[in-house]
Design a protein around this motif. Sequence first.
Motif, mmCIF file in Angstrom:
data_model
loop_
_atom_site.group_PDB
_atom_site.id
_atom_site.type_symbol
_atom_site.label_atom_id
_atom_site.label_comp_id
_atom_site.label_asym_id
_atom_site.label_seq_id
_atom_site.Cartn_x
_atom_site.Cartn_y
_atom_site.Cartn_z
ATOM 1 N N GLU A 4 1.017 -0.779 -0.238
ATOM 2 C CA GLU A 4 0.091 0.060 -0.476
ATOM 3 C C GLU A 4 1.110 0.879 0.256
ATOM 4 O OE1 GLU A 4 -2.319 0.029 2.967
ATOM 5 O OE2 GLU A 4 -3.851 -1.911 2.121
ATOM 6 N N TYR A 5 0.251 2.875 0.117
ATOM 7 C CA TYR A 5 0.987 3.825 -0.449
ATOM 8 C C TYR A 5 1.340 4.518 1.190
ATOM 9 C CZ TYR A 5 1.679 8.211 -1.839
ATOM 10 O OH TYR A 5 2.670 9.821 -1.850
ATOM 11 N N THR A 6 0.705 3.892 2.039
ATOM 12 C CA THR A 6 1.791 4.559 3.445
ATOM 13 C C THR A 6 3.312 3.099 3.506
ATOM 14 O OG1 THR A 6 -0.331 3.001 4.658
ATOM 15 C CG2 THR A 6 -0.213 5.381 3.939
ATOM 16 N N GLU A 7 2.658 2.531 2.636
ATOM 17 C CA GLU A 7 3.468 1.013 3.652
ATOM 18 C C GLU A 7 5.021 1.619 2.317
ATOM 19 O OE1 GLU A 7 5.387 -3.611 3.741
ATOM 20 O OE2 GLU A 7 2.992 -3.267 2.931
ATOM 21 N N LEU A 8 4.683 1.847 1.638
ATOM 22 C CA LEU A 8 6.247 2.531 0.563
ATOM 23 C C LEU A 8 6.361 3.776 0.642
ATOM 24 C CD1 LEU A 8 7.833 1.716 -2.230
ATOM 25 C CD2 LEU A 8 5.722 3.677 -3.749
ATOM 26 N N MET A 9 5.761 4.581 1.361
ATOM 27 C CA MET A 9 6.195 5.673 1.916
ATOM 28 C C MET A 9 7.341 5.093 3.128
ATOM 29 S SD MET A 9 5.451 8.930 0.447
ATOM 30 C CE MET A 9 5.406 7.940 -1.140
ATOM 31 N N GLU A 10 6.554 4.453 3.662
ATOM 32 C CA GLU A 10 7.828 4.516 4.893
ATOM 33 C C GLU A 10 9.414 2.622 3.759
ATOM 34 O OE1 GLU A 10 7.810 1.717 8.864
ATOM 35 O OE2 GLU A 10 5.880 1.545 7.542
ATOM 36 N N ILE A 11 8.984 2.663 2.996
ATOM 37 C CA ILE A 11 10.560 1.226 3.475
ATOM 38 C C ILE A 11 11.115 3.010 1.955
ATOM 39 C CG2 ILE A 11 8.928 -0.479 2.885
ATOM 40 C CD1 ILE A 11 9.271 0.083 0.198
ATOM 41 N N LEU A 12 10.826 4.155 1.329
ATOM 42 C CA LEU A 12 11.834 4.714 0.654
ATOM 43 C C LEU A 12 12.194 6.138 1.538
ATOM 44 C CD1 LEU A 12 9.787 5.115 -1.948
ATOM 45 C CD2 LEU A 12 11.544 3.891 -1.821
ATOM 46 N N GLY A 13 12.001 5.418 3.284
ATOM 47 C CA GLY A 13 12.421 6.496 3.613
ATOM 48 C C GLY A 13 11.834 7.507 4.348
ATOM 49 N N ILE A 14 10.282 8.343 3.524
ATOM 50 C CA ILE A 14 9.551 9.230 4.073
ATOM 51 C C ILE A 14 8.461 8.931 5.471
ATOM 52 C CG2 ILE A 14 7.696 10.748 3.151
ATOM 53 C CD1 ILE A 14 10.612 11.035 1.380
ATOM 54 N N GLY A 15 8.990 10.436 6.200
ATOM 55 C CA GLY A 15 8.001 9.848 7.203
ATOM 56 C C GLY A 15 6.694 10.612 7.535
ATOM 57 N N HIS A 16 6.335 10.691 6.114
ATOM 58 C CA HIS A 16 4.762 11.339 5.775
ATOM 59 C C HIS A 16 4.230 11.084 4.900
ATOM 60 C CE1 HIS A 16 7.193 14.638 4.816
ATOM 61 N NE2 HIS A 16 6.046 15.022 4.146
ATOM 62 N N ILE A 17 2.892 10.973 4.390
ATOM 63 C CA ILE A 17 2.021 10.926 3.423
ATOM 64 C C ILE A 17 2.631 11.856 2.725
ATOM 65 C CG2 ILE A 17 0.690 10.290 2.109
ATOM 66 C CD1 ILE A 17 1.192 7.725 3.910
ATOM 67 N N LEU A 18 3.422 11.954 1.174
ATOM 68 C CA LEU A 18 3.242 12.576 0.152
ATOM 69 C C LEU A 18 2.296 12.574 -0.431
ATOM 70 C CD1 LEU A 18 7.277 12.539 -0.968
ATOM 71 C CD2 LEU A 18 5.980 14.082 0.759
ATOM 72 N N SER A 19 2.279 14.082 -1.055
ATOM 73 C CA SER A 19 0.760 14.139 -1.975
ATOM 74 C C SER A 19 0.908 14.496 -3.539
ATOM 75 C CB SER A 19 -0.025 15.653 -1.362
ATOM 76 O OG SER A 19 -0.562 15.239 -0.006
ATOM 77 N N ALA A 20 0.447 14.266 -4.538
ATOM 78 C CA ALA A 20 0.355 14.578 -5.583
ATOM 79 C C ALA A 20 1.717 16.289 -5.921
ATOM 80 C CB ALA A 20 -0.545 14.622 -6.544
ATOM 81 N N TYR A 21 2.210 15.547 -6.862
ATOM 82 C CA TYR A 21 3.096 16.867 -6.920
ATOM 83 C C TYR A 21 4.341 17.008 -6.005
ATOM 84 C CZ TYR A 21 0.074 17.874 -10.996
ATOM 85 O OH TYR A 21 -1.000 17.804 -12.276
ATOM 86 N N GLU A 22 4.079 16.829 -4.683
ATOM 87 C CA GLU A 22 4.661 17.080 -3.836
ATOM 88 C C GLU A 22 6.434 16.398 -3.962
ATOM 89 O OE1 GLU A 22 5.075 16.703 0.989
ATOM 90 O OE2 GLU A 22 3.519 15.771 0.239
ATOM 91 N N THR A 23 7.158 16.842 -3.326
ATOM 92 C CA THR A 23 8.692 16.138 -3.754
ATOM 93 C C THR A 23 8.893 16.212 -1.654
ATOM 94 O OG1 THR A 23 8.960 16.889 -5.805
ATOM 95 C CG2 THR A 23 11.080 16.328 -4.826
ATOM 96 N N ARG A 24 10.224 15.216 -2.107
ATOM 97 C CA ARG A 24 11.414 15.278 -0.617
ATOM 98 C C ARG A 24 12.117 15.003 -1.484
ATOM 99 N NH1 ARG A 24 14.298 15.663 3.243
ATOM 100 N NH2 ARG A 24 14.087 14.817 5.384
ATOM 101 N N PRO A 25 13.259 16.534 -0.957
ATOM 102 C CA PRO A 25 14.788 16.103 -2.119
ATOM 103 C C PRO A 25 15.534 15.915 -0.098
ATOM 104 C CG PRO A 25 13.774 18.451 -1.368
ATOM 105 C CD PRO A 25 12.994 17.687 -0.739
#
Length: 206
Positions: A4-25
Amino acid sequence: MHIEYTELMEILGIGHILSAYETRPWFFHDSKQGIMCSAEIRVGPDTSDIEAEIQFMYDEEKWPGGWPNDEEETDDDSDDDDDDNYYGYDDDKKERAKHGPRLGQTGPEQVMFMRFVPNNDNIWQGKFLFVRGEDYHSKIRDWDERGAAFFYDFISALQMEELPDVDALIEEHLVDSRRSSRGKRGRVGKKGFKVEQKGITMGMRG
Protein backbone atom coordinates in the motif's frame (compact mmCIF):
# COMPACT_ATOMS: atom_id res chain seq x y z
CA MET A 1 6.53 -6.32 -4.15
CA HIS A 2 2.87 -5.35 -3.77
CA ILE A 3 2.27 -2.85 -0.97
CA GLU A 4 0.00 0.00 0.00
CA TYR A 5 0.96 3.63 -0.48
CA THR A 6 1.64 4.31 3.21
CA GLU A 7 3.98 1.34 3.42
CA LEU A 8 5.81 2.46 0.28
CA MET A 9 6.42 5.85 1.90
CA GLU A 10 7.89 4.08 4.92
CA ILE A 11 10.28 1.78 3.07
CA LEU A 12 11.57 4.75 1.05
CA GLY A 13 12.39 6.64 4.24
CA ILE A 14 9.54 9.16 4.19
CA GLY A 15 8.05 9.95 7.59
CA HIS A 16 4.78 11.32 6.22
CA ILE A 17 2.46 10.83 3.25
CA LEU A 18 3.43 12.79 0.15
CA SER A 19 0.65 14.27 -1.96
CA ALA A 20 0.37 14.61 -5.74
CA TYR A 21 3.15 16.81 -7.22
CA GLU A 22 4.99 16.84 -3.87
CA THR A 23 8.76 16.31 -3.71
CA ARG A 24 11.04 15.24 -0.84
CA PRO A 25 14.72 16.11 -1.45
CA TRP A 26 17.97 15.32 0.38
CA PHE A 27 21.33 17.00 -0.28
CA PHE A 28 24.87 16.48 0.94
CA HIS A 29 28.11 18.07 -0.26
CA ASP A 30 31.40 16.32 0.50
CA SER A 31 33.83 19.22 0.14
CA LYS A 32 36.89 17.01 0.67
CA GLN A 33 36.05 14.74 -2.25
CA GLY A 34 34.35 17.49 -4.27
CA ILE A 35 31.06 15.68 -4.75
CA MET A 36 27.52 17.01 -4.37
CA CYS A 37 24.93 14.29 -3.88
CA SER A 38 21.20 14.82 -4.30
CA ALA A 39 18.43 12.29 -3.71
CA GLU A 40 14.76 12.91 -4.32
CA ILE A 41 11.33 11.33 -4.16
CA ARG A 42 8.79 12.82 -6.59
CA VAL A 43 5.06 12.12 -6.70
CA GLY A 44 3.31 12.46 -10.05
CA PRO A 45 -0.04 14.08 -10.88
CA ASP A 46 -3.04 12.43 -9.22
CA THR A 47 -0.52 10.27 -7.30
CA SER A 48 -0.21 8.22 -10.49
CA ASP A 49 3.44 7.32 -10.00
CA ILE A 50 6.46 7.83 -7.72
CA GLU A 51 10.03 8.37 -8.85
CA ALA A 52 13.15 7.91 -6.73
CA GLU A 53 16.34 9.44 -8.13
CA ILE A 54 19.94 9.88 -6.95
CA GLN A 55 22.54 12.08 -8.67
CA PHE A 56 26.19 12.98 -8.16
CA MET A 57 27.69 16.26 -9.34
CA TYR A 58 31.48 16.67 -9.31
CA ASP A 59 33.27 19.90 -8.40
CA GLU A 60 35.27 21.02 -11.42
CA GLU A 61 38.28 22.07 -9.34
CA LYS A 62 38.54 18.57 -7.85
CA TRP A 63 37.56 16.59 -10.95
CA PRO A 64 38.76 18.54 -14.02
CA GLY A 65 37.61 16.54 -17.04
CA GLY A 66 36.40 13.61 -14.96
CA TRP A 67 38.34 10.81 -13.31
CA PRO A 68 40.69 8.64 -15.46
CA ASN A 69 39.86 5.35 -13.76
CA ASP A 70 41.85 2.12 -13.87
CA GLU A 71 40.39 1.13 -17.24
CA GLU A 72 42.04 4.12 -18.91
CA GLU A 73 45.71 3.74 -19.74
CA THR A 74 48.03 6.72 -19.53
CA ASP A 75 50.94 7.36 -21.88
CA ASP A 76 53.48 7.73 -19.12
CA ASP A 77 53.35 5.83 -15.84
CA SER A 78 56.48 7.49 -14.48
CA ASP A 79 54.50 10.40 -13.01
CA ASP A 80 52.23 8.29 -10.79
CA ASP A 81 53.24 10.17 -7.65
CA ASP A 82 52.32 13.50 -9.21
CA ASP A 83 49.08 12.03 -10.52
CA ASP A 84 48.01 11.13 -6.97
CA ASN A 85 47.90 14.83 -6.14
CA TYR A 86 46.50 16.04 -9.44
CA TYR A 87 42.98 16.53 -8.16
CA GLY A 88 44.03 18.77 -5.31
CA TYR A 89 43.94 16.53 -2.23
CA ASP A 90 46.10 13.73 -0.87
CA ASP A 91 43.71 10.85 -0.21
CA ASP A 92 44.57 7.49 -1.73
CA LYS A 93 43.77 7.46 -5.47
CA LYS A 94 41.68 4.31 -5.27
CA GLU A 95 39.53 5.81 -2.53
CA ARG A 96 38.88 8.84 -4.73
CA ALA A 97 38.06 6.67 -7.74
CA LYS A 98 35.52 4.70 -5.71
CA HIS A 99 33.22 7.72 -5.53
CA GLY A 100 34.41 9.48 -8.65
CA PRO A 101 32.92 9.81 -12.12
CA ARG A 102 32.73 6.78 -14.36
CA LEU A 103 35.14 6.69 -17.28
CA GLY A 104 34.13 9.41 -19.72
CA GLN A 105 31.57 10.87 -17.32
CA THR A 106 30.90 14.58 -17.76
CA GLY A 107 28.30 16.64 -15.96
CA PRO A 108 25.86 15.16 -13.42
CA GLU A 109 25.80 11.39 -12.98
CA GLN A 110 22.46 9.66 -12.47
CA VAL A 111 23.34 7.05 -9.84
CA MET A 112 19.85 5.60 -9.47
CA PHE A 113 16.46 6.03 -11.11
CA MET A 114 13.43 4.00 -10.00
CA ARG A 115 9.71 4.27 -10.66
CA PHE A 116 6.70 2.85 -8.79
CA VAL A 117 3.11 2.68 -10.06
CA PRO A 118 -0.20 1.54 -8.55
CA ASN A 119 -2.61 -1.04 -10.01
CA ASN A 120 -6.38 -0.64 -10.19
CA ASP A 121 -6.67 -1.57 -6.50
CA ASN A 122 -4.14 1.14 -5.55
CA ILE A 123 -1.53 -1.45 -4.63
CA TRP A 124 1.98 -0.30 -5.55
CA GLN A 125 4.87 -2.10 -7.21
CA GLY A 126 8.05 -1.21 -9.04
CA LYS A 127 8.02 -0.34 -12.75
CA PHE A 128 11.77 -0.17 -13.44
CA LEU A 129 15.14 0.26 -11.71
CA PHE A 130 18.40 1.60 -13.16
CA VAL A 131 21.59 1.98 -11.13
CA ARG A 132 24.57 3.63 -12.84
CA GLY A 133 22.96 2.97 -16.21
CA GLU A 134 22.43 -0.76 -15.61
CA ASP A 135 18.97 -2.30 -15.87
CA TYR A 136 18.28 -4.24 -12.67
CA HIS A 137 14.53 -4.81 -13.11
CA SER A 138 15.16 -7.57 -15.62
CA LYS A 139 18.14 -9.26 -14.00
CA ILE A 140 17.50 -9.81 -10.27
CA ARG A 141 14.64 -11.18 -8.19
CA ASP A 142 12.65 -8.94 -5.85
CA TRP A 143 14.29 -6.00 -7.58
CA ASP A 144 11.73 -3.39 -6.49
CA GLU A 145 11.98 -4.28 -2.81
CA ARG A 146 15.76 -4.38 -3.02
CA GLY A 147 15.89 -1.11 -4.96
CA ALA A 148 13.84 0.56 -2.23
CA ALA A 149 16.28 -0.80 0.38
CA PHE A 150 19.19 0.59 -1.69
CA PHE A 151 17.57 4.03 -1.70
CA TYR A 152 16.76 3.88 2.04
CA ASP A 153 20.33 3.03 3.01
CA PHE A 154 21.64 5.71 0.68
CA ILE A 155 19.62 8.51 2.24
CA SER A 156 20.32 7.12 5.71
CA ALA A 157 23.99 7.80 5.06
CA LEU A 158 23.22 11.29 3.71
CA GLN A 159 21.30 12.11 6.90
CA MET A 160 24.44 11.22 8.84
CA GLU A 161 26.49 13.47 6.52
CA GLU A 162 28.30 10.55 4.91
CA LEU A 163 28.89 10.01 1.22
CA PRO A 164 27.57 6.49 0.53
CA ASP A 165 29.71 3.90 -1.20
CA VAL A 166 27.59 3.09 -4.26
CA ASP A 167 29.53 -0.05 -5.16
CA ALA A 168 29.11 -1.42 -1.63
CA LEU A 169 25.37 -0.73 -1.76
CA ILE A 170 25.10 -2.48 -5.12
CA GLU A 171 26.93 -5.49 -3.69
CA GLU A 172 24.74 -5.48 -0.60
CA HIS A 173 21.35 -5.12 -2.22
CA LEU A 174 21.49 -5.82 -5.94
CA VAL A 175 23.83 -8.79 -6.39
CA ASP A 176 22.44 -12.33 -6.44
CA SER A 177 25.42 -14.15 -5.01
CA ARG A 178 26.32 -16.12 -1.90
CA ARG A 179 29.25 -13.80 -1.39
CA SER A 180 26.87 -10.83 -1.29
CA SER A 181 26.84 -9.12 2.10
CA ARG A 182 23.17 -8.26 1.81
CA GLY A 183 21.64 -7.72 5.24
CA LYS A 184 24.94 -6.71 6.87
CA ARG A 185 24.37 -3.00 7.04
CA GLY A 186 26.76 -0.70 8.82
CA ARG A 187 29.25 0.27 6.12
CA VAL A 188 26.65 2.60 4.64
CA GLY A 189 23.57 3.58 6.59
CA LYS A 190 22.98 2.21 10.06
CA LYS A 191 20.33 -0.47 10.37
CA GLY A 192 17.26 0.85 12.11
CA PHE A 193 18.23 4.49 11.61
CA LYS A 194 15.10 6.63 11.31
CA VAL A 195 15.63 8.55 8.09
CA GLU A 196 12.94 11.20 8.23
CA GLN A 197 13.78 14.05 10.57
CA LYS A 198 10.93 16.54 10.52
CA GLY A 199 12.05 20.02 9.58
CA ILE A 200 15.54 18.98 8.47
CA THR A 201 16.69 18.61 4.88
CA MET A 202 20.39 18.01 4.21
CA GLY A 203 22.08 20.98 2.61
CA MET A 204 19.05 23.30 2.97
CA ARG A 205 19.71 25.29 6.08
CA GLY A 206 17.90 28.56 6.60
